[in-house]
Scaffold this active site. Structure first.
Site, PDB file in Angstrom:
ATOM      1  N   LYS A 103       0.843  -1.198   0.000  1.00  0.00           N
ATOM      2  CA  LYS A 103       0.000   0.000   0.000  1.00  0.00           C
ATOM      3  C   LYS A 103       0.876   1.243   0.000  1.00  0.00           C
ATOM      4  CE  LYS A 103      -3.967   1.889   2.582  1.00  0.00           C
ATOM      5  NZ  LYS A 103      -4.857   1.674   3.759  1.00  0.00           N
ATOM      6  N   SER A 116      -9.606   1.835   2.907  1.00  0.00           N
ATOM      7  CA  SER A 116      -8.765   2.609   2.016  1.00  0.00           C
ATOM      8  C   SER A 116      -7.779   1.773   1.212  1.00  0.00           C
ATOM      9  CB  SER A 116      -7.986   3.646   2.837  1.00  0.00           C
ATOM     10  OG  SER A 116      -7.150   3.008   3.795  1.00  0.00           O
ATOM     11  N   SER A 130      -9.923  -0.672   7.026  1.00  0.00           N
ATOM     12  CA  SER A 130      -9.360  -0.446   5.693  1.00  0.00           C
ATOM     13  C   SER A 130      -8.689  -1.653   5.057  1.00  0.00           C
ATOM     14  CB  SER A 130      -8.358   0.717   5.741  1.00  0.00           C
ATOM     15  OG  SER A 130      -9.033   1.930   5.940  1.00  0.00           O
TER      16      SER A 130
END
Length: 448
Positions: free
Chosen positions: A51, A126, A150
């Site tokens: 990420k 996210s 997330s």
């Protein structure tokens, strides 16, 4: 697509060839927008998507925000170092909501990621790019971060497995902070066994992180036992906010667990909307402090002004997106004079109450079964207001507030869209939720 377990058994030459093949697969699926740029490797080993808020030395790390474009990470996050120690490496950066603030991956400065099951629908957030890539067959596994769901929510929307470890199990050193008391790095994988493998690789005490707990690295993969039978808490009163298809999937999952030999324990807890209120007060308060460092002076993008004040204003106005600005303003508001006691202190008390509620639940249950999201993945721009988007986190934020481990795995489909459920465990008892999830996965056969 190879699993992580299979890839770790490949000889070095075959692994390098597979990395090349994987790069070609990424380039064939630009519509997913899962990677923020063509993937590159941080070294030898099995490729793991990272990420875009986890530092990889020498890579541009932006948190999907214009304000950090041009920032080159000067060091590796501890999680990246541990990947290298276990025969894995960073391989490309996953798209995400800007600064991990969102539940749809629509707020990225690189444009939204898409759900591989139906590209008209969001992949969640996210860590949406990571989940999209794993479920879409362009990443073996990924490292995401979970502040309020997330990892688990995008895993649920995309049909893969997402594990949020206990707070303190995995070092946060090198993770760009959103809310320091809630953030946690964790794996997004194709199946439960891979989640256990990746958790074991990145876990363990780290002197560079003051919140890291002095425990040896976990050995959950070695001890995985799908035949383990436990007491499963079933939250009968907590489904009123869920859609009919999520409620149906929940009860079906509970029945399957009971048929497998687990004992179902009826339970109840307070209104989950109180979890949302406490979470968005505390997380935005911490975010307003953490993001104050991005001012155009030390990191990333700078927009010049006539003086220092104007430099700050122009840099932040042009660098931050709408959702990040909204949360910074909320955080400043709840910490401001006259409102600190009315909001922030009350939220801290609510958090303590939520921790106590979970402790009570675990007196009669070993694992708690809960929905991940109130619905399957919505279409893009489906939320009429920011509040509606915030409410999509209603079942996940309590786990972060209490610092507990939880795993999301697919249990059903609504049309072509997956529905995930989460298993929540006691602090540092990832083994229990992984055992139950592994057994459930074998029965349901719905691996991502």
């Amino acid at each position: 697509m190879l699993t992580l377990e299979e890839a770790l058994k490949l000889p070095a030459q075959a692994l390098e060839e597979y990395k090349h093949e994987l790069t070609q697969e990424v380039l064939k699926k630009p519509e997913l927008n899962a990677y923020i740029r063509p993937p590159k490797s941080s070294g030898a080993g099995v490729p793991i998507l990272i990420k875009d808020n986890i530092n990889v030395q020498g890579w541009e790390i932006t948190c999907a925000s214009q304000i950090l474009q041009g920032y080159i990470a000067p060091y590796n996050a501890t999680a990246i170092e541990r990947l290298h120690q276990h025969g894995m490496c960073a391989f490309g950066l996953g798209n995400m909501d800007e600064f991990a603030m969102g539940s749809t991956s629509e707020s990225s400065c690189y444009g939204p990621s898409k759900n591989p099951k139906d590209t008209n629908h969001v992949p969640g957030g996210s860590s949406g790019g990571c989940a999209s890539a794993v479920a879409g067959g362009v990443a073996i596994a990924a490292l995401g971060s979970d502040t309020g769901g997330s990892i688990r929510q995008p895993a649920s929307y995309c049909g893969c497995v997402g594990l949020k470890p206990t707070y303190g199990r995995v070092s946060r050193y090198g993770l760009v902070a959103y809310s320091s008391s809630l953030d946690q790095i964790g794996p997004i994988t194709q199946n439960v066994r891979d989640s256990a493998l990746l958790l074991d690789a990145i876990s363990g005490h780290d002197s560079k992180d003051s919140t890291s707990v002095a425990l040896e690295p976990s050995q959950t993969f070695k001890h995985l036992n799908p035949k383990a039978r436990v007491r499963v808490g079933v939250l009968y009163e907590s489904l009123k906010d869920a859609s009919p298809e999520v409620q149906e999937a929940y009860w079906h999952c509970a029945q399957v667990l009971e048929k497998m030999g687990h004992t179902l324990v009826p339970q109840s807890m307070g209104d989950h909307k109180h979890h949302i209120a406490a979470y968005y007060i505390l997380s935005t308060a911490e975010a307003s402090s953490n993001l104050a460092r991005f001012d155009g002076v030390r990191y990333g993008r700078r927009v010049e002004g006539r003086d220092l004040k104007e430099l700050y204003i122009k840099t932040r106005s042009q660098g931050f997106g709408a959702e990040v600005k909204r949360r910074i303003m909320l955080g400043n508001f709840v910490l401001s004079s006259g409102y600190y006691e009315a909001y922030y202190l009350k939220a801290l008390k609510a958090r303590a109450h939520i921790v106590h509620e979970y402790k009570k639940l675990f007196e009669s249950a070993d694992v708690i079964l809960a929905p991940v999201a109130p619905s399957s993945a919505p279409k893009f721009n489906a939320h009429a207001s920011p509040l509606e988007m915030y409410l999509s986190d209603i079942y996940t934020v309590g786990v972060n507030l209490a610092g507990l481990p939880a795993i999301s795995l697919p249990v059903a489909y609504h049309g072509n869209l997956p529905i995930g459920m989460q298993l929540i465990g006691r602090t540092f008892e990832e083994q229990s939720i992984l055992d139950v999830a592994y057994g459930l996965e074998e029965v349901l056969e719905l691996k991502g």
